[in-house]
Enzyme design. Sequence first.
Site, mmCIF file in Angstrom:
data_model
loop_
_atom_site.group_PDB
_atom_site.id
_atom_site.type_symbol
_atom_site.label_atom_id
_atom_site.label_comp_id
_atom_site.label_asym_id
_atom_site.label_seq_id
_atom_site.Cartn_x
_atom_site.Cartn_y
_atom_site.Cartn_z
ATOM 1 N N HIS A 1 -0.737 -12.164 -17.515
ATOM 2 C CA HIS A 1 -1.612 -11.801 -18.631
ATOM 3 C C HIS A 1 -2.615 -10.714 -18.293
ATOM 4 C CE1 HIS A 1 -4.252 -14.514 -16.463
ATOM 5 N NE2 HIS A 1 -5.257 -13.950 -17.101
HETATM 6 C C1 UD1 Z 1 -9.441 -14.189 -20.401
HETATM 7 C C2 UD1 Z 1 -10.260 -13.815 -19.171
HETATM 8 C C3 UD1 Z 1 -9.367 -13.810 -17.941
HETATM 9 C C4 UD1 Z 1 -8.643 -15.121 -17.794
HETATM 10 C C5 UD1 Z 1 -7.860 -15.385 -19.069
HETATM 11 C C6 UD1 Z 1 -7.113 -16.697 -18.954
HETATM 12 C C7 UD1 Z 1 -12.097 -12.233 -19.569
HETATM 13 C C8 UD1 Z 1 -12.563 -10.860 -19.323
HETATM 14 N N1 UD1 Z 1 -10.823 -12.485 -19.292
HETATM 15 O O1 UD1 Z 1 -8.512 -13.148 -20.598
HETATM 16 O O2 UD1 Z 1 -10.176 -13.623 -16.800
HETATM 17 O O3 UD1 Z 1 -7.768 -15.070 -16.692
HETATM 18 O O4 UD1 Z 1 -8.793 -15.438 -20.155
HETATM 19 O O5 UD1 Z 1 -6.395 -17.037 -20.072
HETATM 20 O O6 UD1 Z 1 -12.872 -13.065 -19.987
HETATM 21 N N2 UD1 Z 1 -5.904 -14.677 -27.829
HETATM 22 C C9 UD1 Z 1 -5.349 -15.539 -28.730
HETATM 23 N N3 UD1 Z 1 -5.811 -16.822 -28.746
HETATM 24 C C10 UD1 Z 1 -6.768 -17.257 -27.915
HETATM 25 C C11 UD1 Z 1 -7.347 -16.354 -27.005
HETATM 26 C C12 UD1 Z 1 -6.885 -15.076 -26.970
HETATM 27 O O7 UD1 Z 1 -4.463 -15.184 -29.494
HETATM 28 O O8 UD1 Z 1 -7.128 -18.452 -27.983
HETATM 29 C C13 UD1 Z 1 -5.391 -13.296 -27.766
HETATM 30 C C14 UD1 Z 1 -6.131 -12.345 -28.645
HETATM 31 O O9 UD1 Z 1 -5.230 -11.399 -29.130
HETATM 32 C C15 UD1 Z 1 -7.086 -11.670 -27.692
HETATM 33 C C16 UD1 Z 1 -6.285 -11.647 -26.403
HETATM 34 O O10 UD1 Z 1 -5.507 -12.833 -26.441
HETATM 35 O O11 UD1 Z 1 -7.484 -10.408 -28.115
HETATM 36 C C17 UD1 Z 1 -7.101 -11.623 -25.162
HETATM 37 O O12 UD1 Z 1 -8.024 -12.709 -25.108
HETATM 38 P P1 UD1 Z 1 -9.392 -12.587 -24.273
HETATM 39 O O13 UD1 Z 1 -10.116 -13.869 -24.284
HETATM 40 O O14 UD1 Z 1 -10.124 -11.373 -24.696
HETATM 41 O O15 UD1 Z 1 -8.903 -12.282 -22.830
HETATM 42 P P2 UD1 Z 1 -7.766 -12.970 -21.976
HETATM 43 O O16 UD1 Z 1 -6.694 -11.975 -21.758
HETATM 44 O O17 UD1 Z 1 -7.390 -14.302 -22.536
#
Ligand code: UD1
Length: 360
Positions: free
Chosen positions: A201
Amino acid sequence: MKIFHIVGARPNFMKVAPVLRALAGRSGVSQTLIHTGQHYDANMSDVFFQQLEIPVPDVNLEVGSGTHAKQTAEIMVRVEPILLEGKPDLVLVYGDVNSTVATALVCSKLGGRFGHVEAGLRSFDRTMPEEINRLVTDQLADLLFTPSEDGDINLRREGVRADKIHRVGNVMIDSLVKLLPAAQSKSKNGIPGRYALVTLHRPANVDEETALKGILESLLDVSRDLAVIFPAHPRTRQRIADFGLNTSQLRVLDPLPYLDFLGLQSRATVVITDSGGIQEETTYLGVPCLTMRENTERPITVSTGTNVLVGRDAKKLRSELTRVLAGKAKRGTVPPLWDGHAAERIADVVAGARSRADLQ
Ligand code: UD1
């Protein structure tokens, strides 16, 4: 003593669970759990609360997704009134996600005291958002709980006072130790005898088409020898769809609940990942781990554990996989203090600090 725990993303949940439990047994401690809502899908959040037996959060700030600036700012705006009103004696933050750094900034600007659980880890790669989060959080924290000696060394080099640093071990391993029997008693129906378990991811691996295409081609190559089970983060799934990439030979699944994933991890022939926590869990479990990154903030998993960094080098992945399949995988040992009791040691420090003055 009034303690607020602030969590937001999947990797925070297995860290807060044992700390909440350890502090619940201490006299004079009251606890409040705040979820920022950084992760909000049921399979990224709710199911972890259920399986890890974490109480329903007292507050959910429902910040959701956004750019780093927007998400971090939104968390700050929503956390500030909670701290102003609640006046905790101590706030605890976990890991290296945006919820961690946002809370650290708010807390220190309000003059409050906070502790960082999983302090001192460094990849020395400032292109990783998590490295920025770690650096800022650790500069501001009043109590720094490290999982291993490299954490202490990094913090001392950055000028952190020695008396703020407490080497307590790895709280994520506390959750693993407690729940491994339940994870292993889950049904194995439909799971092959030998398989590679994959998670990906990191933005550097999945947000750019050429990089992700190259990785998926390497995984298709792996699938010629082993079934590939790939529970995909929502970000990764979205990118695969956006770029129209081929995953036909891979078993791509939705993100799995904690127990299901831990059970799969413990029986895997090999784990291929770019996660931070999974490098640690495989080291504890003695399962070979091939990490698709050029660096790691968890070097102890390479120096003493089962982890090998392969980056995005298809040849290196292939040669390490060949070693694993030949029964010649690296054998590791479990680092000191990764023993299931790290949270108790945190509770000893926190409950031992009787007043705000003690936390300074
Ligand atoms: C976050 C953490 C990362 C961790 C990861 C574990 C930061 C900077 N990054 O990254 O360190 O390893 O979590 O999972 O905080 N999304 C969904 N549903 C959710 C959450 C996210 O669909 O419940 C999608 C959305 O499109 C979102 C993308 O995932 O824009 C990224 O989510 P985000 O929380 O920004 O970062 P992660 O890649 O999950």
